[in-house]
Design a protein around this motif. Structure first.
Motif, PDB file in Angstrom:
ATOM      1  N   HIS A 199      14.200 -15.072 -38.066  1.00 58.82           N
ATOM      2  CA  HIS A 199      14.139 -15.373 -36.636  1.00 58.82           C
ATOM      3  C   HIS A 199      12.849 -16.084 -36.236  1.00 58.82           C
ATOM      4  CE1 HIS A 199      17.679 -12.950 -35.936  1.00 58.82           C
ATOM      5  NE2 HIS A 199      17.113 -11.941 -36.560  1.00 58.82           N
ATOM      6  N   PHE A 200      11.865 -16.115 -37.148  1.00 61.48           N
ATOM      7  CA  PHE A 200      10.553 -16.638 -36.764  1.00 61.48           C
ATOM      8  C   PHE A 200      10.572 -18.070 -36.249  1.00 61.48           C
ATOM      9  CE2 PHE A 200       6.346 -18.495 -37.365  1.00 61.48           C
ATOM     10  CZ  PHE A 200       5.616 -17.650 -36.550  1.00 61.48           C
ATOM     11  N   PRO A 201      11.282 -19.001 -36.877  1.00 59.57           N
ATOM     12  CA  PRO A 201      11.250 -20.372 -36.339  1.00 59.57           C
ATOM     13  C   PRO A 201      11.689 -20.454 -34.871  1.00 59.57           C
ATOM     14  CG  PRO A 201      12.124 -20.392 -38.561  1.00 59.57           C
ATOM     15  CD  PRO A 201      12.020 -18.934 -38.148  1.00 59.57           C
ATOM     16  N   ALA A 202      12.721 -19.729 -34.508  1.00 62.17           N
ATOM     17  CA  ALA A 202      13.189 -19.743 -33.115  1.00 62.17           C
ATOM     18  C   ALA A 202      12.205 -19.027 -32.201  1.00 62.17           C
ATOM     19  CB  ALA A 202      14.577 -19.120 -33.018  1.00 62.17           C
ATOM     20  N   VAL A 203      11.620 -17.925 -32.682  1.00 59.19           N
ATOM     21  CA  VAL A 203      10.616 -17.210 -31.883  1.00 59.19           C
ATOM     22  C   VAL A 203       9.388 -18.098 -31.697  1.00 59.19           C
ATOM     23  CG1 VAL A 203       9.001 -15.260 -31.878  1.00 59.19           C
ATOM     24  CG2 VAL A 203      11.413 -14.901 -32.466  1.00 59.19           C
ATOM     25  N   ARG A 204       8.960 -18.753 -32.759  1.00 62.24           N
ATOM     26  CA  ARG A 204       7.798 -19.657 -32.654  1.00 62.24           C
ATOM     27  C   ARG A 204       8.068 -20.740 -31.613  1.00 62.24           C
ATOM     28  NH1 ARG A 204       6.656 -21.796 -37.984  1.00 62.24           N
ATOM     29  NH2 ARG A 204       8.621 -22.851 -37.629  1.00 62.24           N
ATOM     30  N   ASP A 205       9.266 -21.338 -31.638  1.00 57.57           N
ATOM     31  CA  ASP A 205       9.601 -22.364 -30.643  1.00 57.57           C
ATOM     32  C   ASP A 205       9.536 -21.800 -29.230  1.00 57.57           C
ATOM     33  OD1 ASP A 205       9.987 -24.167 -32.706  1.00 57.57           O
ATOM     34  OD2 ASP A 205      12.188 -24.123 -32.574  1.00 57.57           O
ATOM     35  N   THR A 206      10.045 -20.578 -29.051  1.00 61.60           N
ATOM     36  CA  THR A 206      10.012 -19.927 -27.741  1.00 61.60           C
ATOM     37  C   THR A 206       8.578 -19.680 -27.297  1.00 61.60           C
ATOM     38  OG1 THR A 206      12.176 -18.903 -28.039  1.00 61.60           O
ATOM     39  CG2 THR A 206      10.682 -17.855 -26.457  1.00 61.60           C
ATOM     40  N   VAL A 207       7.778 -19.107 -28.179  1.00 58.32           N
ATOM     41  CA  VAL A 207       6.391 -18.780 -27.832  1.00 58.32           C
ATOM     42  C   VAL A 207       5.590 -20.053 -27.552  1.00 58.32           C
ATOM     43  CG1 VAL A 207       4.238 -17.779 -28.709  1.00 58.32           C
ATOM     44  CG2 VAL A 207       6.409 -16.557 -28.995  1.00 58.32           C
ATOM     45  N   LEU A 208       5.773 -21.066 -28.374  1.00 59.80           N
ATOM     46  CA  LEU A 208       5.045 -22.310 -28.148  1.00 59.80           C
ATOM     47  C   LEU A 208       5.476 -22.970 -26.835  1.00 59.80           C
ATOM     48  CD1 LEU A 208       4.946 -23.865 -31.730  1.00 59.80           C
ATOM     49  CD2 LEU A 208       3.081 -22.744 -30.489  1.00 59.80           C
ATOM     50  N   GLY A 209       6.748 -22.852 -26.500  1.00 61.10           N
ATOM     51  CA  GLY A 209       7.249 -23.474 -25.290  1.00 61.10           C
ATOM     52  C   GLY A 209       7.038 -22.673 -24.017  1.00 61.10           C
ATOM     53  N   ARG A 210       6.921 -21.340 -24.146  1.00 59.49           N
ATOM     54  CA  ARG A 210       6.872 -20.487 -22.956  1.00 59.49           C
ATOM     55  C   ARG A 210       5.549 -19.761 -22.749  1.00 59.49           C
ATOM     56  NH1 ARG A 210      11.421 -22.405 -20.471  1.00 59.49           N
ATOM     57  NH2 ARG A 210      13.262 -21.999 -21.720  1.00 59.49           N
ATOM     58  N   CYS A 211       4.746 -19.659 -23.795  1.00 59.77           N
ATOM     59  CA  CYS A 211       3.531 -18.831 -23.727  1.00 59.77           C
ATOM     60  C   CYS A 211       2.240 -19.591 -24.005  1.00 59.77           C
ATOM     61  CB  CYS A 211       3.629 -17.672 -24.729  1.00 59.77           C
ATOM     62  SG  CYS A 211       5.177 -16.742 -24.674  1.00 59.77           S
ATOM     63  N   SER A 212       2.308 -20.548 -24.917  1.00 63.81           N
ATOM     64  CA  SER A 212       1.066 -21.147 -25.416  1.00 63.81           C
ATOM     65  C   SER A 212       0.411 -22.118 -24.451  1.00 63.81           C
ATOM     66  CB  SER A 212       1.290 -21.813 -26.772  1.00 63.81           C
ATOM     67  OG  SER A 212       2.097 -22.964 -26.618  1.00 63.81           O
ATOM     68  N   MET A 213       1.053 -22.426 -23.319  1.00 61.20           N
ATOM     69  CA  MET A 213       0.368 -23.285 -22.356  1.00 61.20           C
ATOM     70  C   MET A 213      -0.849 -22.576 -21.776  1.00 61.20           C
ATOM     71  SD  MET A 213       3.249 -21.962 -20.726  1.00 61.20           S
ATOM     72  CE  MET A 213       4.286 -22.759 -19.558  1.00 61.20           C
ATOM     73  N   CYS A 214      -0.815 -21.247 -21.772  1.00 62.96           N
ATOM     74  CA  CYS A 214      -1.971 -20.447 -21.343  1.00 62.96           C
ATOM     75  C   CYS A 214      -2.658 -19.796 -22.544  1.00 62.96           C
ATOM     76  CB  CYS A 214      -1.551 -19.348 -20.371  1.00 62.96           C
ATOM     77  SG  CYS A 214      -0.893 -19.964 -18.810  1.00 62.96           S
ATOM     78  N   HIS A 215      -1.835 -19.298 -23.467  1.00 58.86           N
ATOM     79  CA  HIS A 215      -2.357 -18.556 -24.618  1.00 58.86           C
ATOM     80  C   HIS A 215      -2.573 -19.498 -25.798  1.00 58.86           C
ATOM     81  CE1 HIS A 215      -2.102 -14.551 -22.898  1.00 58.86           C
ATOM     82  NE2 HIS A 215      -0.957 -14.928 -22.328  1.00 58.86           N
ATOM     83  N   ALA A 216      -3.642 -20.305 -25.684  1.00 62.82           N
ATOM     84  CA  ALA A 216      -3.974 -21.276 -26.730  1.00 62.82           C
ATOM     85  C   ALA A 216      -5.485 -21.421 -26.818  1.00 62.82           C
ATOM     86  CB  ALA A 216      -3.344 -22.629 -26.401  1.00 62.82           C
ATOM     87  N   ALA A 217      -5.920 -21.995 -27.918  1.00 58.27           N
ATOM     88  CA  ALA A 217      -7.352 -22.265 -28.073  1.00 58.27           C
ATOM     89  C   ALA A 217      -7.832 -23.185 -26.949  1.00 58.27           C
ATOM     90  CB  ALA A 217      -7.617 -22.881 -29.438  1.00 58.27           C
ATOM     91  N   GLU A 218      -6.984 -24.119 -26.541  1.00 60.16           N
ATOM     92  CA  GLU A 218      -7.279 -25.019 -25.427  1.00 60.16           C
ATOM     93  C   GLU A 218      -6.085 -25.005 -24.482  1.00 60.16           C
ATOM     94  OE1 GLU A 218      -8.699 -28.886 -26.580  1.00 60.16           O
ATOM     95  OE2 GLU A 218      -9.788 -28.054 -28.292  1.00 60.16           O
ATOM     96  N   PRO A 219      -6.041 -24.048 -23.561  1.00 58.81           N
ATOM     97  CA  PRO A 219      -4.893 -23.936 -22.663  1.00 58.81           C
ATOM     98  C   PRO A 219      -4.640 -25.225 -21.868  1.00 58.81           C
ATOM     99  CG  PRO A 219      -6.312 -22.016 -22.461  1.00 58.81           C
ATOM    100  CD  PRO A 219      -7.046 -23.022 -23.289  1.00 58.81           C
ATOM    101  N   GLY A 220      -3.361 -25.525 -21.668  1.00 57.23           N
ATOM    102  CA  GLY A 220      -2.997 -26.724 -20.931  1.00 57.23           C
ATOM    103  C   GLY A 220      -2.490 -26.436 -19.529  1.00 57.23           C
ATOM    104  N   TYR A 221      -2.469 -25.176 -19.136  1.00 54.97           N
ATOM    105  CA  TYR A 221      -1.976 -24.809 -17.808  1.00 54.97           C
ATOM    106  C   TYR A 221      -3.102 -24.969 -16.799  1.00 54.97           C
ATOM    107  CZ  TYR A 221       0.979 -22.385 -14.420  1.00 54.97           C
ATOM    108  OH  TYR A 221       1.755 -22.080 -13.341  1.00 54.97           O
TER     109      TYR A 221
END
Length: 92
Positions: free
Chosen positions: A11-33
């Motif tokens: 399930h990891f590839p689909a979870v990674r896509d979800t997390v990257l698309g829904r969470c990482s805009m804030c939860h990143a080394a350089e947030p884009g939100y």
């Protein structure tokens, strides 16, 4: 090492896509939100290792509850939430 089981999940590839698309805009080394300059609580979810390291928090905050994302600003779906739950519960 402990997080390897989460990355190895089918399930990891689909979870990674979800997390990257829904969470990482804030939860990143350089947030884009807009207005977010550092990852909240220093939780960075923009790498496989970061996702695996924070698997339990993702499961609890976005899978089992609707605490994240706040106000569902990224539009995470119920199917995506169920996927996170399945991924975590099957891998642990």
């Amino acid at each position: 090492a402990a997080g390897e089981v989460f990355v190895a999940s089918t399930h990891f590839p689909a979870v990674r896509d979800t997390v990257l698309g829904r969470c990482s805009m804030c939860h990143a080394a350089e947030p884009g939100y807009d207005g977010i300059h550092i990852a909240p609580k220093n939780v960075k979810l923009d790498t496989d290792a970061g996702i695996a390291e924070h698997a339990r928090e993702i499961y609890l905050q976005a899978g089992r509850s609707h605490a994240m994302p706040p106000g569902n600003v990224s539009g995470i779906t119920e199917d995506e939430r169920r996927l996170i739950v399945t991924w975590f519960e099957e891998a642990r």
